[in-house]
Scaffold this active site. Structure first.
Site, PDB file in Angstrom:
ATOM      1  N   TYR A   1       0.842  -1.197   0.000  1.00 17.47           N
ATOM      2  CA  TYR A   1       0.000   0.000   0.000  1.00 17.47           C
ATOM      3  C   TYR A   1       0.882   1.254   0.000  1.00 17.47           C
ATOM      4  O   TYR A   1       0.680   2.173  -0.796  1.00 17.47           O
ATOM      5  CB  TYR A   1      -0.929  -0.029   1.217  1.00 17.47           C
ATOM      6  CG  TYR A   1      -1.663   1.258   1.472  1.00 17.47           C
ATOM      7  CD1 TYR A   1      -2.685   1.682   0.623  1.00 17.47           C
ATOM      8  CD2 TYR A   1      -1.333   2.063   2.563  1.00 17.47           C
ATOM      9  CE1 TYR A   1      -3.357   2.874   0.854  1.00 17.47           C
ATOM     10  CE2 TYR A   1      -2.006   3.244   2.800  1.00 17.47           C
ATOM     11  CZ  TYR A   1      -3.011   3.654   1.941  1.00 17.47           C
ATOM     12  OH  TYR A   1      -3.669   4.837   2.175  1.00 17.47           O
TER      13      TYR A   1
ATOM     14  N   TRP B   1      -5.544   1.792  10.520  1.00 22.61           N
ATOM     15  CA  TRP B   1      -5.645   1.645   9.069  1.00 22.61           C
ATOM     16  C   TRP B   1      -5.383   0.193   8.678  1.00 22.61           C
ATOM     17  O   TRP B   1      -5.948  -0.304   7.710  1.00 22.61           O
ATOM     18  CB  TRP B   1      -4.682   2.597   8.363  1.00 22.61           C
ATOM     19  CG  TRP B   1      -4.796   2.484   6.878  1.00 22.61           C
ATOM     20  CD1 TRP B   1      -3.833   2.050   6.004  1.00 22.61           C
ATOM     21  CD2 TRP B   1      -5.936   2.793   6.053  1.00 22.61           C
ATOM     22  NE1 TRP B   1      -4.306   2.064   4.716  1.00 22.61           N
ATOM     23  CE2 TRP B   1      -5.593   2.515   4.725  1.00 22.61           C
ATOM     24  CE3 TRP B   1      -7.211   3.271   6.327  1.00 22.61           C
ATOM     25  CZ2 TRP B   1      -6.484   2.698   3.658  1.00 22.61           C
ATOM     26  CZ3 TRP B   1      -8.096   3.451   5.274  1.00 22.61           C
ATOM     27  CH2 TRP B   1      -7.720   3.162   3.954  1.00 22.61           C
TER      28      TRP B   1
ATOM     29  N   GLU C   1     -11.480   5.840   5.023  1.00 21.94           N
ATOM     30  CA  GLU C   1     -10.891   6.616   6.120  1.00 21.94           C
ATOM     31  C   GLU C   1     -11.932   6.833   7.212  1.00 21.94           C
ATOM     32  O   GLU C   1     -11.612   6.779   8.402  1.00 21.94           O
ATOM     33  CB  GLU C   1     -10.331   7.946   5.619  1.00 21.94           C
ATOM     34  CG  GLU C   1      -9.110   7.818   4.722  1.00 21.94           C
ATOM     35  CD  GLU C   1      -7.838   7.365   5.415  1.00 21.94           C
ATOM     36  OE1 GLU C   1      -7.813   7.226   6.661  1.00 21.94           O
ATOM     37  OE2 GLU C   1      -6.845   7.138   4.706  1.00 21.94           O
TER      38      GLU C   1
END
Length: 184
Positions: free
Chosen positions: A17, A47, A39
């Site tokens: 990522y 995350w 988000e």
């Protein structure tokens, strides 16, 4: 190969990522909408939790096409509360549809939600010079302004800290550390 100090080196998916996506400027409509929703799902969580569930989020939220998400029914959303493949928080689940409706209304009024979002950084990435974890703020004046405007537009789960994480993720802010190979 040096990477940003926040990146856990043992998590390969996280490294992928970071190396391919985080901080890369995007003006892709679908991707920006996806990141607003993901988000928001992260609020109060890590995350890493969302990243592991991302593919399933894409499946159940129709690849984050705003028009398709806006058409989801209460019954369809309620069913997702039982789905362990996503964060089972009713408010966050319903919030994805709320955000789709807000996105479409924003486009109707402004013409382009993408350009509207990018206007909060003057249309180009803000380049910072971070070195260590202590250099990374949780929010900035720009993220506070974006958060306030997003809430006014009807978006949910988008406080100043979430707004800053979004801005970093989609490349509105280049927060790769000065020694990170991905910087720039």
């Amino acid at each position: 190969m040096n990477r940003c100090p926040w990146l856990p080196p043992e998590l390969e998916l996280y490294q992928q990522y970071h190396d391919s996506e985080w901080g890369v400027p995007s003006r892709d409509r679908r991707y920006l909408f996806e990141m607003i929703c993901l988000e928001g799902a992260q609020a109060g969580l890590s995350w890493w939790t969302i990243l592991q569930k991302r593919e399933h989020y894409r499946k159940v939220f129709r690849d984050f096409e705003p028009e398709a998400v806006a058409r989801m029914t209460d019954k369809q959303l309620e069913k997702l509360v039982l789905d362990p493949g996503i964060v089972r928080h009713r408010g966050k689940i319903v919030g994805v549809r709320t955000n789709a409706l807000a996105w479409l209304e924003l486009e109707r009024r402004e013409g382009s939600a993408v350009e509207w979002l990018w206007s909060f950084v003057g249309g180009k990435p803000i380049v910072n010079h971070r070195k260590v974890m202590e250099d990374y703020p949780a929010k900035t004046p720009e993220s506070e302004a974006l958060s306030k405007a997003m809430k006014k537009q009807g978006f949910t789960f988008f406080g100043p800290t979430i707004a800053y994480a979004f801005m970093q993720a989609v490349g509105m802010v280049d927060d790769h550390s000065v020694d990170c190979w991905r910087r720039g």
